[in-house]
Design a protein around this motif. Structure first.
Motif, short mmCIF file in Angstrom:
data_model
loop_
_atom_site.label_atom_id
_atom_site.label_comp_id
_atom_site.label_asym_id
_atom_site.label_seq_id
_atom_site.Cartn_x
_atom_site.Cartn_y
_atom_site.Cartn_z
N SER A 85 0.81 -1.22 0.00
CA SER A 85 0.00 0.00 0.00
C SER A 85 0.84 1.27 0.00
O SER A 85 0.30 2.37 0.12
CB SER A 85 -0.93 0.01 1.22
N GLY A 86 2.15 1.14 -0.14
CA GLY A 86 3.01 2.31 -0.15
C GLY A 86 3.19 2.88 -1.55
O GLY A 86 2.48 2.52 -2.49
N ASP A 87 4.17 3.76 -1.69
CA ASP A 87 4.46 4.38 -2.98
C ASP A 87 5.57 3.62 -3.70
O ASP A 87 6.35 2.90 -3.09
CB ASP A 87 4.89 5.84 -2.79
N ASN A 88 5.65 3.82 -5.02
CA ASN A 88 6.76 3.32 -5.83
C ASN A 88 6.92 1.80 -5.75
O ASN A 88 7.95 1.29 -5.31
CB ASN A 88 8.07 4.00 -5.43
N GLU A 89 5.90 1.09 -6.19
CA GLU A 89 6.00 -0.36 -6.33
C GLU A 89 6.44 -0.67 -7.76
O GLU A 89 5.72 -0.38 -8.71
CB GLU A 89 4.65 -1.03 -6.03
N TYR A 90 7.64 -1.26 -7.90
CA TYR A 90 8.21 -1.46 -9.23
C TYR A 90 8.01 -2.88 -9.76
O TYR A 90 8.30 -3.13 -10.93
CB TYR A 90 9.71 -1.14 -9.21
N GLY A 91 7.58 -3.80 -8.92
CA GLY A 91 7.33 -5.16 -9.37
C GLY A 91 8.60 -6.00 -9.41
O GLY A 91 9.56 -5.77 -8.67
N TYR A 92 8.62 -6.98 -10.31
CA TYR A 92 9.72 -7.93 -10.44
C TYR A 92 10.21 -7.95 -11.88
O TYR A 92 9.46 -7.63 -12.81
CB TYR A 92 9.26 -9.33 -10.03
N ILE A 93 11.45 -8.36 -12.08
CA ILE A 93 11.95 -8.44 -13.45
C ILE A 93 11.41 -9.67 -14.17
O ILE A 93 11.46 -9.73 -15.39
CB ILE A 93 13.49 -8.41 -13.51
N THR A 94 10.90 -10.65 -13.42
CA THR A 94 10.23 -11.79 -14.03
C THR A 94 8.78 -11.77 -13.60
O THR A 94 8.45 -11.45 -12.46
CB THR A 94 10.88 -13.12 -13.59
N GLU A 95 7.89 -12.11 -14.52
CA GLU A 95 6.46 -12.05 -14.24
C GLU A 95 6.07 -13.07 -13.17
O GLU A 95 6.52 -14.22 -13.19
CB GLU A 95 5.66 -12.32 -15.52
N GLY A 96 5.17 -12.66 -12.27
CA GLY A 96 4.62 -13.57 -11.27
C GLY A 96 5.63 -14.07 -10.26
O GLY A 96 5.43 -15.12 -9.64
N ASN A 97 6.71 -13.37 -10.10
CA ASN A 97 7.77 -13.81 -9.19
C ASN A 97 7.64 -13.11 -7.85
O ASN A 97 7.89 -11.93 -7.71
CB ASN A 97 9.14 -13.50 -9.80
N GLY A 98 7.16 -13.86 -6.82
CA GLY A 98 7.22 -13.35 -5.47
C GLY A 98 5.98 -12.71 -4.91
O GLY A 98 5.87 -12.55 -3.70
N ASN A 99 5.00 -12.32 -5.75
CA ASN A 99 3.85 -11.61 -5.19
C ASN A 99 2.62 -12.50 -5.01
O ASN A 99 1.60 -12.04 -4.51
CB ASN A 99 3.49 -10.41 -6.07
N THR A 100 2.67 -13.76 -5.43
CA THR A 100 1.56 -14.69 -5.18
C THR A 100 2.10 -16.05 -4.76
O THR A 100 3.17 -16.48 -5.20
CB THR A 100 0.68 -14.88 -6.44
#
Length: 446
Positions: free
Chosen positions: A393-408
């Protein structure tokens, strides 16, 4: 008494000054303002992007192109297609490039053959272009640089380097290749002015795959110098522990790679860096810096920001259950509900003070539910019934360099539930029938 108070104040001020020196204040991500056209900072263990500026902008990566050549040669060695002891001749094309000025040339000769190991050393350490072409032309692998470029582009697709385009193996512009540029796979590959293209994000992903799949590359990229047929070749990475006085100011603890690049005045200076401190490895990419010094100074700033501000943290362990959402109803089972939990934990680099900004959202697979929103027995322990998503819920979420890596992660059942026998199912049906009649009659008098 007055002197005691003054002494105490002085001691407090000294302590504060020491604290500032010992724990330097670092800028927030949104204030880094890296001096380059694009940049990215990635946690190697998880692939999480910790910071980025213009990371999807495709640019000429110059000699950072060679990381794909390095990858394919190491892959061929691992697959047994090529061995380090193999030797190869130097073509007229490679020999001509070796003789050009400003071509990172180690001076390849045609009077004898060179080993694959020595050519790889010249490419990975000294960024030698002719050695790179000689490796691309290996008869046991591609046979020509044009065919090798096809391999480069195919591997880029497999890796998910969405902005990538390769027109040669070296990173030089085709116009520099003495009218011997390879055809390649793309129409631009036949263009005498063709250039390679990579974004900072794709470059970081290429570096990530190179380090993950072929860590042996660090044996080459970490060497400040090497011996090559009677001469000492120098690594253009000034952040390594070079002995030269001019390089000492750029040394960075834990740096062991990875690849420099230089397009001259048009797009500036590039550097893909990687360093490890206290078991934590980072990857950085700087594209379009105005000088060699700037690319290394800005790399150090990115590295400092990553090492000082992020701590790999287990936010939610395996088996974690959301309060008030820990059970799901079960139909036709011996139990009326079953508990659900995380199959794996969420462990990611977390910026200091932001632990409370993370939460979990359940995403139940509705195709597994009946019309009453129940899982239908029998149910096995550990059965996947959906996904749990990590929400920031913070600012500046850049994601991952590989899709679907780490957030589910998978959402699973904590226990098994057997299907109820026919007698219990019949009793349940009768109960539902009379319950329905009762509700109807009750409705008449309400």
């Amino acid at each position: 008494m007055k002197h005691l108070k003054i002494s105490s104040i002085i001691m407090i001020l000294m302590a504060l000054a020491i604290s500032v020196v010992t724990h330097p204040i670092t800028a927030n991500a949104e204030n880094l303002d890296i001096k380059s056209k694009s940049s990215i900072l990635v946690d190697f263990e998880t692939g999480k992007i910790l910071y980025a500026e213009n990371m999807d902008t495709a640019m000429d990566p110059a000699s950072m192109t060679k990381m794909m050549t390095e990858y394919l040669i190491l892959e061929a060695i691992d697959n047994g297609e090529v061995s380090w002891e193999d030797t190869t001749w130097i073509s007229d094309y490679a020999y001509a490039i070796s003789g050009l000025n400003n071509s990172s040339g180690v001076g390849l000769q045609q009077s004898f053959d060179f080993s694959i190991h020595d050519l790889y050393k010249a490419m990975a350490i000294n960024s030698d272009n002719a050695a790179t072409i000689a490796l691309a032309e290996l008869d046991s692998l591609a046979g020509s640089e044009g065919e090798f470029v096809k391999m480069m582009n195919q591997k880029a697709q497999e890796m998910g380097l969405t902005e990538a385009k390769f027109v040669n193996s070296t990173g030089l512009t085709n116009s520099y290749l003495a009218a011997a540029h390879p055809e390649g796979k793309h129409p631009e590959g036949t263009d005498p002015e063709g250039i390679n293209l990579l974004s900072a994000k794709s470059t970081a992903l290429l570096a990530y795959r190179l380090l993950s799949d072929h860590p042996k590359v660090l044996e080459f990229s970490s060497a400040p110098t090497a011996e090559f047929y009677g001469q000492t070749i120098v690594n253009w990475n000034w952040m390594l522990p070079h002995e030269g006085v001019n390089f000492k100011d750029f040394y960075y603890e834990g740096i062991d790679g990875l690849k420099t690049g230089n397009t001259g005045s048009e797009n500036g200076y590039m550097f893909t860096g990687t360093a490890e401190q206290n078991g934590k490895r980072l990857i950085t990419v700087i594209m379009g810096a105005e000088s060699e010094a700037v690319r290394f100074n800005e790399t150090a700033r990115l590295m400092d920001y990553g090492f000082r501000n992020f701590q790999t943290t287990e936010l939610f362990p395996a088996g974690y259950q959301l309060e008030d959402e820990s059970v799901i109803p079960v139909g036709k089972g011996k139990e009326d509900n079953v508990e659900i939990e995380l199959a794996e934990g969420f462990t990611i680099p977390v910026k200091q003070g932001e632990e409370e900004l993370y939460s979990i959202d359940y995403q139940i697979d509705e195709s597994l539910l009946n019309e009453d929103g129940e899982l239908v027995a029998p149910i096995e322990k550990g059965q996947i019934i959906g996904k749990a998503e990590l929400v920031y819920s913070g600012d500046n979420e850049y994601g991952y360099i590989t899709e679907g890596n780490g957030n589910t992660v998978d959402l699973i059942t904590s226990d098994s539930v057997e299907k109820a026998n026919w007698f219990m199912l019949a009793l349940g049906a009768i109960g539902d029938f009379f319950s329905g009649i009762f509700d109807t009659v009750k409705g008449w008098f309400s």
